[in-house]
Design an enzyme around this catalytic site. Structure first.
Site, PDB file in Angstrom:
ATOM      1  N   ASP A  97       0.852  -1.182   0.000  1.00  0.00           N
ATOM      2  CA  ASP A  97       0.000   0.000   0.000  1.00  0.00           C
ATOM      3  C   ASP A  97       0.893   1.240   0.000  1.00  0.00           C
ATOM      4  O   ASP A  97       1.730   1.409   0.896  1.00  0.00           O
ATOM      5  CB  ASP A  97      -0.878  -0.009   1.257  1.00  0.00           C
ATOM      6  CG  ASP A  97      -2.228   0.611   0.996  1.00  0.00           C
ATOM      7  OD1 ASP A  97      -3.244   0.056   1.445  1.00  0.00           O
ATOM      8  OD2 ASP A  97      -2.267   1.647   0.295  1.00  0.00           O
ATOM      9  N   ASP A 198      -2.745   4.696  -2.765  1.00  0.00           N
ATOM     10  CA  ASP A 198      -3.778   5.301  -1.926  1.00  0.00           C
ATOM     11  C   ASP A 198      -4.203   6.671  -2.480  1.00  0.00           C
ATOM     12  O   ASP A 198      -3.337   7.522  -2.756  1.00  0.00           O
ATOM     13  CB  ASP A 198      -3.177   5.478  -0.524  1.00  0.00           C
ATOM     14  CG  ASP A 198      -4.194   5.898   0.511  1.00  0.00           C
ATOM     15  OD1 ASP A 198      -5.132   5.135   0.757  1.00  0.00           O
ATOM     16  OD2 ASP A 198      -4.052   7.002   1.059  1.00  0.00           O
ATOM     17  N   GLU A 253      -6.207   3.692  -6.065  1.00  0.00           N
ATOM     18  CA  GLU A 253      -7.487   4.008  -5.416  1.00  0.00           C
ATOM     19  C   GLU A 253      -7.883   5.389  -5.909  1.00  0.00           C
ATOM     20  O   GLU A 253      -7.185   6.377  -5.616  1.00  0.00           O
ATOM     21  CB  GLU A 253      -7.379   3.996  -3.899  1.00  0.00           C
ATOM     22  CG  GLU A 253      -8.726   4.246  -3.239  1.00  0.00           C
ATOM     23  CD  GLU A 253      -8.629   4.676  -1.800  1.00  0.00           C
ATOM     24  OE1 GLU A 253      -7.648   5.345  -1.439  1.00  0.00           O
ATOM     25  OE2 GLU A 253      -9.532   4.334  -1.024  1.00  0.00           O
ATOM     26  N   HIS A 325     -10.707  -2.468   3.889  1.00  0.00           N
ATOM     27  CA  HIS A 325     -10.576  -2.020   5.280  1.00  0.00           C
ATOM     28  C   HIS A 325     -11.352  -0.743   5.566  1.00  0.00           C
ATOM     29  O   HIS A 325     -11.383  -0.281   6.714  1.00  0.00           O
ATOM     30  CB  HIS A 325      -9.091  -1.802   5.580  1.00  0.00           C
ATOM     31  CG  HIS A 325      -8.505  -0.739   4.726  1.00  0.00           C
ATOM     32  ND1 HIS A 325      -8.331  -0.878   3.365  1.00  0.00           N
ATOM     33  CD2 HIS A 325      -8.118   0.511   5.028  1.00  0.00           C
ATOM     34  CE1 HIS A 325      -7.834   0.239   2.865  1.00  0.00           C
ATOM     35  NE2 HIS A 325      -7.703   1.102   3.848  1.00  0.00           N
ATOM     36  N   ASP A 326     -11.928  -0.148   4.508  1.00  0.00           N
ATOM     37  CA  ASP A 326     -12.696   1.099   4.680  1.00  0.00           C
ATOM     38  C   ASP A 326     -14.199   0.872   4.612  1.00  0.00           C
ATOM     39  O   ASP A 326     -14.970   1.812   4.840  1.00  0.00           O
ATOM     40  CB  ASP A 326     -12.367   2.094   3.558  1.00  0.00           C
ATOM     41  CG  ASP A 326     -10.971   2.654   3.650  1.00  0.00           C
ATOM     42  OD1 ASP A 326     -10.422   3.025   2.602  1.00  0.00           O
ATOM     43  OD2 ASP A 326     -10.431   2.701   4.773  1.00  0.00           O
TER      44      ASP A 326
HETATM   45  O1  TEU Z   1      -9.127   5.976   1.648  1.00  0.00           O
HETATM   46  C1  TEU Z   1      -9.492   7.075   0.836  1.00  0.00           C
HETATM   47  C2  TEU Z   1     -10.889   7.420   1.052  1.00  0.00           C
HETATM   48  O2  TEU Z   1     -11.549   8.072   0.295  1.00  0.00           O
HETATM   49  C3  TEU Z   1     -11.459   6.965   2.310  1.00  0.00           C
HETATM   50  O3  TEU Z   1     -11.707   8.133   3.044  1.00  0.00           O
HETATM   51  C4  TEU Z   1     -12.666   6.184   2.009  1.00  0.00           C
HETATM   52  O4  TEU Z   1     -13.280   6.673   0.860  1.00  0.00           O
HETATM   53  C5  TEU Z   1     -13.624   6.379   3.118  1.00  0.00           C
HETATM   54  O5  TEU Z   1     -12.928   6.043   4.285  1.00  0.00           O
HETATM   55  C6  TEU Z   1     -14.798   5.481   2.874  1.00  0.00           C
HETATM   56  O6  TEU Z   1     -15.750   5.959   3.747  1.00  0.00           O
HETATM   57  C7  TEU Z   1      -7.727   5.762   1.702  1.00  0.00           C
HETATM   58  C8  TEU Z   1      -7.492   4.585   2.638  1.00  0.00           C
HETATM   59  O7  TEU Z   1      -8.104   3.414   2.085  1.00  0.00           O
HETATM   60  C9  TEU Z   1      -8.089   4.941   3.980  1.00  0.00           C
HETATM   61  O8  TEU Z   1      -7.982   3.832   4.880  1.00  0.00           O
HETATM   62  C10 TEU Z   1      -7.319   6.119   4.532  1.00  0.00           C
HETATM   63  O9  TEU Z   1      -7.939   6.535   5.738  1.00  0.00           O
HETATM   64  C11 TEU Z   1      -7.340   7.299   3.538  1.00  0.00           C
HETATM   65  O10 TEU Z   1      -7.071   6.916   2.199  1.00  0.00           O
HETATM   66  C12 TEU Z   1      -6.240   8.276   3.912  1.00  0.00           C
HETATM   67  O11 TEU Z   1      -4.994   7.667   3.662  1.00  0.00           O
END
Ligand code: TEU
Ligand code: CA
Length: 555
Positions: A97, A198, A253, A325-326
């Protein structure tokens, strides 16, 4: 690595919650090493590892304070080398990542920059004078609140599109870009096979940092950083100066992106990135942002999946994911806990026979569910706490905010992996950093491993079929019954091979007439022991294989 990303079957590991080897309650690299045989048994051939770099863990590692070192809680570089050796020995690639839109505020670059306006690192970040006693502009953070934090040492503000401990990096600065390239080469030279990038489509900002138009305090200013003015320059620089020298692949992403814009990154021949994670299907049970919940309707999910399948077919390559994970657990969002096994198998069948690279998030293969939490104190996620505070400030009741959080908190995906029915689900013998889901005695890998009809073994069948049938990878995409809110039916055609996928998205028996005679087709997958001529059972999912010798399909 022209085809590797198309033939990849990726398993995402969230290291903090995967397996704890030293019983401090925190997952670690040696815990992953313990589970490499499990990954091989599952049949995946690539791992996406969420960040394991040094970090103060404000955003569980998405706030990096040393890009070329391993967080001590997770282990050492030696552990990392042993892990990647063990993966490669089992034919498993590793993609890391890469969080390069922002660093941690505890990174040495930022510590120097915030103290001294003459620091050589000052311009690695966005420091700006405020105006009229307020921040430089009206942008808001993805995590709620202003995207600017006041910095007393230099009496100005710095930009953070995520938490205040995640200052945005200024990609206009060539020296910074050269630093990033050194970091990429460091990991690629250690044998890493690629990167998950990311929030990669927000790294280029409008240099004037003008106010956002939106009146809503949600993602205000996004028009000034989404797919920004120099994004393709920067990505082509990474590709020509780094990526092109290695046998690797990338998945970006990309937030709030359309298929047309995605193709400017991933169109075959352009390949700034090999594929992207888009979010359209993650929006089908909410309005605009995930905290405004909306009833799930299968036809809305079908529409977003179809949009991407047809828009990219023959031009670019999809990523296929329902969880990470989000995101909350997909069986809670798109399935049915009263039919957890049938609906989890249905969702996997519907998703993973589409065109694109499958991404399976840890625990999805046993249909782990959302957390049982009822108190804010059980949560750990910075986004959850920020959104709770913002919601309360905007006048939403505690009860209303806790309902939203229960359904949508990222911690729903971050409860520890459920390995067996031992205490803490076999994740740790210590006290876990976040509670294990209380249903772990019912839902765990060991229980599923021994049951040929389990969700885990259904995932293994899907993975095996994708390896056995090239049409599952290289086939085109054509859909039937588009308007149905009950069934999803699509076809894949490649040379003389055809797959027909038929799923019932409801808890009811539904009448179903196949689009054509299936008497010459072979039923290669079914999540029930039986099947009926013109009827689908609740959440039934079937895949047929046939040879066709006239014009293949309609697609
Ligand atoms: O996530 C990017 C992002 O847009 C997230 O805010 C996601 O859309 C949101 O949490 C969904 O509700 C990436 C990573 O996957 C996330 O874990 C990190 O918190 C974020 O970037 C900042 O690095
Ligand atoms: Ca540990």
């Amino acid at each position: 690595m022209k085809r590797a990303y198309k033939e990849a079957i990726v398993y995402q590991i969230y290291p903090r919650s995967f397996k704890d080897s030293n019983n401090d309650g925190i997952g670690d690299l040696r815990g992953i090493i313990e589970k490499l045989d499990y990954l091989q048994y599952l049949g995946i051939n690539t791992v996406w590892l969420s960040p394991v770099y040094s970090s103060p863990m404000d955003d569980n590692g998405y706030d990096i304070s040393d890009y070329c070192n391993i967080l001590p809680e997770y282990g050492t570089l030696e552990d990392f080398k042993e892990m990647i050796f063990g993966m490669h020995k089992r034919g498993i690639k590793l993609i890391m990542d890469l969080v390069i839109n922002h660093s941690s505020d505890e990174h040495p670059w930022f510590l120097a920059a915030r103290r001294d306006i003459n620091s050589p690192y000052r311009d690695y970040y966005f420091f700006r004078k405020g105006n009229k006693n307020g921040p430089p502009n009206n942008w808001t953070s993805f995590f709620g609140g202003s995207a600017w934090e006041y910095n007393p040492d230099t009496d100005d503000y710095y930009l953070h599109l995520f938490s205040r401990k995640q200052p945005d990096l200024n990609w206009e600065n060539l020296r910074l870009r050269e630093e990033i390239k050194k970091i990429l080469k460091f990991w690629l030279d250690l044998g890493v096979d690629g990167f998950r990038c990311d929030v990669i489509n927000i790294i280029s900002k409008n240099p004037d940092l003008p106010d956002g138009k939106s009146k809503l305090p949600i993602l205000r200013g996004k028009e000034h950083y989404l797919n920004g003015p120099k994004i393709h320059k920067y990505l082509n620089e990474l590709k020509s100066d780094v990526f092109s020298y290695y046998d690797m692949f990338t998945v970006g992403e990309t937030v709030m992106i359309t298929p047309e814009t995605a193709l400017t990154y991933i169109e075959e021949g352009c390949d700034e990135l090999n594929m992207v994670f888009q979010f359209d299907h993650m929006g089908v049970d909410n309005y605009y942002v995930k905290w405004f919940l909306r009833k799930f309707k299968p036809k809305r999910l079908k529409k977003t999946m179809r949009k991407w399948q047809t828009a990219l077919d023959g031009k670019g390559w999809n990523s296929l994911y329902f969880e990470n994970h989000d995101q909350p657990r997909s069986v809670n969002r798109f399935g049915n806990l009263c039919y957890r096994i049938e609906s989890a198998k249905m969702l996997a069948t519907y998703l993973y026979f589409q065109q694109g690279t499958p991404f399976i998030y840890q625990g999805q293969e046993i249909a782990m569910t959302n957390a049982h939490f009822t108190e804010l104190s059980q949560y750990r996620d910075v986004e959850t706490f920020n959104i709770y505070r913002l919601g309360r400030k905007l006048g939403f009741s505690d009860k209303r905010m806790m309902k939203k959080i229960k359904y949508m908190s990222r911690d729903n995906a971050r409860t520890p992996m459920q390995w067996n029915a031992d205490e803490h689900a076999g994740f740790t013998k210590g006290i876990p950093w976040i509670e294990v889901n209380q249903n772990y005695k019912l839902i765990n890998v060991e229980k599923d491993r021994d049951n040929p009809d389990s969700i885990l073994n259904h995932y293994r069948k899907i993975i095996t079929l994708r390896k056995e049938y090239p049409v599952a990878i290289y086939g085109n995409y054509y859909e039937y019954y588009l308007k149905s809110n009950k069934v999803a039916v699509y076809e894949r055609n490649f040379k003389n091979d055809r797959l027909l996928v038929v799923v019932n998205f409801t808890s009811k028996k539904v009448k179903f007439k196949p689009p054509y005679d299936l008497s010459t087709y072979q039923l290669i997958l079914n999540n029930y022991d039986e099947e009926y001529e013109e009827q689908l059972l609740p959440y039934q999912a079937k895949v047929y294989y046939g040879k066709v010798f006239h014009d293949s399909g309609k697609g």
